[in-house]
Design an enzyme around this catalytic site. Structure first.
Site, mmCIF file in Angstrom:
data_model
loop_
_atom_site.group_PDB
_atom_site.id
_atom_site.type_symbol
_atom_site.label_atom_id
_atom_site.label_comp_id
_atom_site.label_asym_id
_atom_site.label_seq_id
_atom_site.Cartn_x
_atom_site.Cartn_y
_atom_site.Cartn_z
ATOM 1 N N HIS A 1 0.819 -1.186 -0.117
ATOM 2 C CA HIS A 1 0.013 0.078 0.124
ATOM 3 C C HIS A 1 0.898 1.256 0.025
ATOM 4 O O HIS A 1 0.633 2.147 -0.910
ATOM 5 C CB HIS A 1 -1.008 0.161 1.292
ATOM 6 C CG HIS A 1 -1.850 0.900 1.133
ATOM 7 N ND1 HIS A 1 -3.024 1.023 0.956
ATOM 8 C CD2 HIS A 1 -1.702 2.551 1.718
ATOM 9 C CE1 HIS A 1 -3.604 2.256 1.260
ATOM 10 N NE2 HIS A 1 -2.744 3.093 1.692
ATOM 11 N N GLU A 2 1.858 1.419 0.833
ATOM 12 C CA GLU A 2 2.834 2.647 0.929
ATOM 13 C C GLU A 2 3.408 2.860 -0.295
ATOM 14 O O GLU A 2 3.722 3.865 -0.881
ATOM 15 C CB GLU A 2 3.492 2.571 2.273
ATOM 16 C CG GLU A 2 2.780 2.360 3.573
ATOM 17 C CD GLU A 2 1.654 3.361 3.819
ATOM 18 O OE1 GLU A 2 1.836 4.376 3.248
ATOM 19 O OE2 GLU A 2 0.604 2.895 4.609
ATOM 20 N N HIS B 1 1.896 4.389 -3.032
ATOM 21 C CA HIS B 1 1.737 5.711 -3.030
ATOM 22 C C HIS B 1 2.825 6.479 -3.622
ATOM 23 O O HIS B 1 2.737 7.718 -3.800
ATOM 24 C CB HIS B 1 1.623 6.199 -1.503
ATOM 25 C CG HIS B 1 0.322 6.149 -0.632
ATOM 26 N ND1 HIS B 1 -0.938 6.836 -1.397
ATOM 27 C CD2 HIS B 1 -0.131 5.615 0.351
ATOM 28 C CE1 HIS B 1 -1.776 6.592 -0.518
ATOM 29 N NE2 HIS B 1 -1.236 6.065 0.489
ATOM 30 N N GLU C 1 -5.556 7.503 -1.856
ATOM 31 C CA GLU C 1 -5.914 6.580 -1.101
ATOM 32 C C GLU C 1 -6.480 5.292 -1.770
ATOM 33 O O GLU C 1 -6.428 4.237 -1.349
ATOM 34 C CB GLU C 1 -6.737 7.074 0.287
ATOM 35 C CG GLU C 1 -5.729 7.879 1.129
ATOM 36 C CD GLU C 1 -4.512 7.488 1.602
ATOM 37 O OE1 GLU C 1 -4.210 6.213 1.343
ATOM 38 O OE2 GLU C 1 -3.969 8.328 2.082
#
Length: 932
Positions: free
Chosen positions: A617-618, A621, A640
């Protein structure tokens, strides 16, 4: 391009208090205080580069020093008459309520104490203002810097232009113009001024031309540009100029120069001397898990305005460089393109760490962390295990003592047993970089239909001619070619494989900076250099989970999305009080200890699921949120929602799942997220359920460039996941309309078109609709997507229908057999719907699935079951969770209090007393309102 603070709260319908129930416990906020003002007048003037020179003072809990701003007036920024003292920014100052005007400070010529200071919508006692050493008295500051009152500040403007910077909880002692012309070591950049015909007066001031030339140094000479900017930042103040008049109020710093009536007349380089305040919302002073002092930027709703004066609107993209002085035992981690090697400061015996970035980004993405952390590598894992085995009894005893009596204290020898100390790293030894080999992935075969769709989209975007040949583009000072190659030798090239392309494969639409998308080496670099840091007591878990997973996740992300936007990555296991599971910033990721495996040795593969998916997820980004950012911060779903959608795809690629396994896992996660979203929407205000809260005004700003971030300071929103979950389901819906493979291919094409830029929702949706015209023929117009997904509260009809399908998925039916972590979460979710469960059933459940050794997502649901059914024998599990998983525990306090059970309420108060000193400030305020 905001920093990304990934929310992790989990709301339950059965025992979770609703927003209406929680409201009396939450901060009593004014309606207009729920919106965060972005006051910088970015339509008039922009900060193009920051040079920070800072020192970290742990004894006083402040960061102090200077920030030098290199400014550039915006084109068409007006005549003197249009901007003289009457800029919209200045008008906004005059229209603020009287109470807030009284709270403002002029220079530092303020009364000895302020009665009240409002910040983040709350009223609290404020400390006495402090001037950094050498700044002189408040009277002296008033003499050189300001006027005696807010009203006289407005009345005495004299038609001068006002620079507005976003600023909060900073003690500014001086603002001065920098004499850049004295930087004589930069020959050739200062042009001879040209006088208009028939006039002896130059048309451009030499200093302005000097700075403009400096800022215009091409990307190919970025290192020279950085050196020159650093040199100019150290120049003295302008001769005879003294301090410039300035004023601070609740949200801004305002600066003028006498006689500068327009942005073009305003100084191009400013130096601001300041200190942060211990209570400032942008930084977090605390202790790590080894009880050593540390500080890190908090990723709070107010972003970095309490760390340094800056321009917060996302359009104010800039570069930066920083020198950070810290005690010799500390490691300084920061957003920067090269890993810093510290040098000793002979005067203070501290260490100086230098970082820089060359890709323009919003100031909110700047991230800093300073602490006594250690690096873990695969090479030192055996030594690490031996050292931790020797210390295990002591560490276990200290953890037990923490539950009983608060923070434990370990001796230096105990902490360093079997390990190298951080001081040995800090004295100049290069920190090791992870060098795990890239994971080899099978390249999926590209179908003719996929290639046809891609070529069609490239033609529509103007990257191909009518014959399908790539058109030449320019990026900075380089000539490039579009990504799609049409030669016969490339027929087998999949969009997920970048090894066959070089620096002639990309056309860039962003401004001039050293872009990795044009570098041949970057396109084949599956795993970028990476490091992992954390406290000693967690290094073994970090090695077994984070360090082992990181190269797999990085390689998988490259396979899915292509070129890594940033050249390196640090991962830091942050203190227990960190209020979420992760936060992504350029070159650095913060991870909560809650994502680490509960087991000490040899975790099974499915126990790594929470850690792996969070890392993915990170990492996602880096592309959505940092490389491509939202032009209006209210559209959080752009970052997000995409990161949540992509984390599943990247994690499945990292685990090398088959197509069927990937589909099964995806459907199971979709069901869990749908249940979570349903619970959240049932317990929140409708205005917080909309992905585009500004509706048709999204992206619009005031004449000066000022705006607000709607609901940013609303305490309910802090712990909501609507933008994550609803945005994720919107992307799943769109993928279902065109096919997931086509959709991922399209995302990659979109990244290559919009990298380095800010976007609104319509930029993505319109390109999608043009690329796949059949969608519009089926009624999926831009207006229809807005109405169903972005502008309306509640759950869209498609999601209701899909939820029924996901509920019958194979993995859901198997939850009572041997289960994965996700299936165990599903089982506990189902059990939470039961009205009654006996103590014997709960004990059998705990024994069967060893719940205390599962990941934090499982343990959170187990704690909810314990609280719901008043299972007192497991209250210790609840206490342990609230102490060690603060990133996920906020709403568990609400569940303990709403039950109106005296023992549970006492448990909530006891846990708060144990952790309140290390809790995130926003979370602490919310919990205190609920519990006390």
């Amino acid at each position: 391009m905001q920093r990304h603070h990934c929310a992790t709260s989990i709301k339950r319908t059965q025992v979770q208090p609703s927003s209406a129930q929680l409201r009396p416990y939450l901060c009593d906020m004014e309606p207009d205080a729920d919106d965060l003002p972005l006051r910088a007048n970015t339509n008039h003037i922009l900060v193009r580069h920051y040079v920070l020179d800072l020192a970290v003072h742990f004894d006083r809990k402040v960061i102090g020093g200077t920030v030098v701003l290199f400014l550039e007036p915006c084109s068409g920024s007006g005549s003197a008459k249009e901007e003289a003292g009457g800029s919209p920014g200045a008008l906004e100052c005059r229209s603020r309520d009287a109470g807030e005007q009284e709270d403002a400070t002029i220079g530092l010529a303020e009364t000895p104490t302020r009665a009240k200071n409002r910040c983040a919508g709350r009223e609290r006692d404020a400390p006495e203002p402090r001037a950094p050493p050498g700044s002189g008295s408040a009277h002296a500051a008033a003499e050189s810097g300001g006027s005696p009152s807010p009203r006289s500040w407005e009345a005495n403007s004299g038609g001068d232009f006002t620079l507005l910077l976003d600023c909060c909880d900073l003690d500014v002692s001086k603002v001065e113009e920098v004499d850049v012309a004295s930087a004589s070591a930069a020959p050739g950049l200062l042009p001879h001024p040209v006088a208009p015909e028939g006039s002896a007066v130059p048309s451009v001031k030499p200093e302005a031309a000097f700075v403009q030339n400096l800022l215009s140094v091409p990307a190919g000479q970025w290192r020279r540009r950085q050196q020159l900017l650093s040199l100019c930042s150290r120049a003295p103040g302008a001769p005879g100029g003294g301090s410039l008049p300035f004023r601070t109020d609740r949200w801004s710093l305002q600066v003028r120069k006498k006689g500068a009536v327009s942005p073009r007349d305003f100084p191009r380089v400013l130096r601001i001397c300041y200190e942060t305040r211990p209570e400032g919302g942008s930084v977090r002073w605390t202790q790590d898990q080894d009880n050593r002092v540390c500080v890190y930027t908090a990723g709070s709703p107010i972003n970095n305005r309490a760390l340094f004066p800056c321009q917060e609107p996302p359009v104010a993209m800039s570069t930066w460089q920083a020198a950070v002085r810290a005690p010799s035992g500390c490691v300084v981690l920061m957003s920067g393109e090269e890993a810093a090697v510290p040098v000793e400061d002979g005067d203070t015996r501290s260490l100086i760490w230098h970082y820089y970035v060359t890709m323009p980004m919003p100031a909110s993405t700047f991230t800093l962390a300073v602490g006594h952390w250690h690096q873990v590598t695969a090479e030192n894992a055996p030594t690490l295990q031996r050292g931790l085995r020797d210390n295990r009894r002591l560490l276990d005893r200290s953890n037990a003592a923490k539950l009983e009596a608060g923070p434990a204290e370990l001796g230096e020898a105990d902490l360093m047993s079997g390990l190298g100390s951080s001081s040995s790293v800090a004295k100049g030894s290069p920190l090791k970089t992870g060098s795990s080999p890239a994971v080899a992935f099978c390249r999926p075969q590209e179908s003719p239909a996929t290639r046809k769709a891609f070529i069609f989209s490239e033609w529509l975007e103007g990257n191909l001619d009518a014959a399908g040949n790539p058109l030449e583009r320019s990026c900075g000072d380089q000539t490039t070619r579009s990504f799609c190659q049409s030669s016969a030798g490339d027929e087998g090239l999949s969009l997920t494989d970048y090894s066959g392309t070089g620096n002639d494969a990309m056309s860039c639409s962003h401004g001039d900076y050293p872009c990795r998308f044009t570098e041949r080496s970057a396109r084949t670099q599956r795993v970028i250099p990476h490091r992992v840091f954390g406290p000693v007591c967690l290094l073994q878990k970090a090695q077994m989970a984070v360090l082992d997973l990181l190269p797999r996740c990085l390689a998988a992300a490259h396979t899915v999305l292509g070129v890594h936007p940033f050249p390196r990555l640090d991962v830091l296991i942050v203190p227990a009080g960190f209020s979420s599971l992760g936060m992504a910033s350029p070159h650095i990721i913060f991870l909560s200890q809650s994502v680490l495996c509960a087991g000490t040795f040899g975790p099974r593969e499915d126990a790594l699921s929470l850690c792996g998916s969070r890392i993915c997820h990170e990492i996602a980004h880096s592309w959505f949120g940092l490389l491509i950012g939202a032009r209006d911060w209210t559209e959080e779903w752009i970052s997000e929602g995409f990161a949540t959608y992509l984390e599943d795809i990247i994690w499945a690629q990292a685990k090398q799942l088959s197509l069927q396994q990937t589909a099964d896992q995806s459907d199971l996660k979709a069901l869990l997220r749908c249940r979570r979203l349903t619970d959240e929407l049932q317990n929140s205000e409708q205005q917080l359920q909309v992905l585009r809260p500004n509706l048709e005004c999204t992206g619009q700003v005031g004449e000066s460039g000022s705006s607000t971030v709607k609901h940013a300071l609303n305490p309910d929103k802090t712990f909501m996941q609507v933008h994550y979950l609803k945005g994720y389901f919107l992307l799943r819906f769109l993928a279902s309309q065109v096919g997931e493979k086509y959709f991922i291919d399209f995302i990659r094409v979109f990244v290559e078109k919009y990298h380095g830029q800010l976007i609104l929702s319509q930029d993505f949706l319109q390109m999608l609709l043009v690329t796949f015209p059949n969608m519009e023929r089926k009624g999926l117009t831009l207006g229809a997507i807005y109405a169903d997904w972005l502008d309306r509260p509640g759950i869209p009809k498609w999601l209701y229908e899909r939820n029924a399908v996901w509920s019958e998925a194979r993995l859901v039916e198997e939850v009572k057999a041997e289960v994965t972590s996700e299936q165990l979460v599903m089982l506990l979710e189902l059990l939470l719907e039961e009205e009654e469960l006996s103590g014997a059933t709960l004990e059998a459940l705990q024994r069967t699935y060893d719940l205390q050794n599962e990941d934090a997502e499982v343990k959170h649901r187990w704690c909810e079951l314990v609280v719901k059914h008043s299972h007192a024998r497991a209250y210790g599990d609840v206490e342990h969770f609230l102490v060690h998983n603060q990133a996920m525990g906020v709403y568990l306090y609400g569940e303990l209090m709403v039950q109106e059970d005296r023992e549970q309420q006492a448990l909530a108060r006891r846990c708060l007393s144990l952790v309140q000193e290390e809790m995130d400030q926003s979370a602490r305020r919310v919990v205190e309102e609920m519990v006390l």
